[in-house]
Design a protein around this motif. Structure first.
Motif, PDB file in Angstrom:
ATOM      1  N   GLN A 118       0.762  -1.283  -0.289  1.00 35.42           N
ATOM      2  CA  GLN A 118       0.515  -0.497   0.384  1.00 35.42           C
ATOM      3  C   GLN A 118       0.663   1.335   0.058  1.00 35.42           C
ATOM      4  O   GLN A 118       0.640   2.290  -0.448  1.00 35.42           O
ATOM      5  CB  GLN A 118      -0.847   0.044   1.306  1.00 35.42           C
ATOM      6  CG  GLN A 118      -1.958  -1.201   1.341  1.00 35.42           C
ATOM      7  CD  GLN A 118      -2.489  -1.192   2.444  1.00 35.42           C
ATOM      8  OE1 GLN A 118      -2.488  -0.804   3.391  1.00 35.42           O
ATOM      9  NE2 GLN A 118      -4.230  -1.692   2.642  1.00 35.42           N
ATOM     10  N   GLU A 119       2.388   0.972   0.515  1.00 34.22           N
ATOM     11  CA  GLU A 119       2.913   2.179   0.908  1.00 34.22           C
ATOM     12  C   GLU A 119       3.657   3.129  -0.557  1.00 34.22           C
ATOM     13  O   GLU A 119       4.069   4.097  -0.638  1.00 34.22           O
ATOM     14  CB  GLU A 119       3.988   2.061   1.568  1.00 34.22           C
ATOM     15  CG  GLU A 119       3.244   2.329   3.163  1.00 34.22           C
ATOM     16  CD  GLU A 119       4.437   1.541   4.098  1.00 34.22           C
ATOM     17  OE1 GLU A 119       6.054   1.661   3.898  1.00 34.22           O
ATOM     18  OE2 GLU A 119       4.633   1.654   5.495  1.00 34.22           O
TER      19      GLU A 119
ATOM     20  N   ARG B 206       1.898   1.171  -3.889  1.00 35.42           N
ATOM     21  CA  ARG B 206       1.319   1.551  -4.530  1.00 35.42           C
ATOM     22  C   ARG B 206       1.035   2.446  -5.526  1.00 35.42           C
ATOM     23  O   ARG B 206       1.051   2.451  -7.245  1.00 35.42           O
ATOM     24  CB  ARG B 206       0.268   1.897  -4.353  1.00 35.42           C
ATOM     25  CG  ARG B 206      -1.062   1.651  -5.877  1.00 35.42           C
ATOM     26  CD  ARG B 206      -3.149   1.575  -4.755  1.00 35.42           C
ATOM     27  NE  ARG B 206      -3.041   0.527  -3.976  1.00 35.42           N
ATOM     28  CZ  ARG B 206      -3.370  -0.180  -3.180  1.00 35.42           C
ATOM     29  NH1 ARG B 206      -3.875   0.923  -2.079  1.00 35.42           N
ATOM     30  NH2 ARG B 206      -3.264  -1.535  -2.455  1.00 35.42           N
TER      31      ARG B 206
ATOM     32  N   ALA C  90      -7.865  -1.265  -0.416  1.00 33.93           N
ATOM     33  CA  ALA C  90      -7.388  -1.966   0.209  1.00 33.93           C
ATOM     34  C   ALA C  90      -7.209  -3.306   0.017  1.00 33.93           C
ATOM     35  O   ALA C  90      -7.252  -4.025   1.159  1.00 33.93           O
ATOM     36  CB  ALA C  90      -7.621  -1.869   1.874  1.00 33.93           C
TER      37      ALA C  90
END
Length: 79
Positions: A53-54, A56, A73
């Motif tokens: 996620q960091e 992406r 998510a």
């Protein structure tokens, strides 16, 4: 040292005994190792999802032709 009593059906216990024997471990050591590995697996998945996620947006910029671009998510439910 703390201990824990775990209840199994006869069928479940036989399957766990067979799995322990296949790994050459005592039943106690097998159940211990299995629970510790599962905890470690969950931690790994949680951290991997957070890392993904960091990064992406960086991934989306580097691979603009990937379909669909990363959104939301997704993957968090794997843990």
């Amino acid at each position: 040292m703390p201990s824990l009593n775990v209840t199994f059906t006869e069928e479940e216990l036989e399957a766990v005994r067979a799995a322990a024997a296949a790994e050459g471990k005592s039943l106690k050591q097998y159940v211990h190792d299995l629970s510790v590995r599962e905890h470690q697996r969950r931690q790994f998945v949680r951290h991997a999802v957070a890392w993904g996620q960091e990064h992406r947006e960086e991934f989306d910029r580097a691979f603009p032709d990937e379909v669909p671009p990363a959104r939301g998510a997704r993957g968090a439910e794997a843990a």
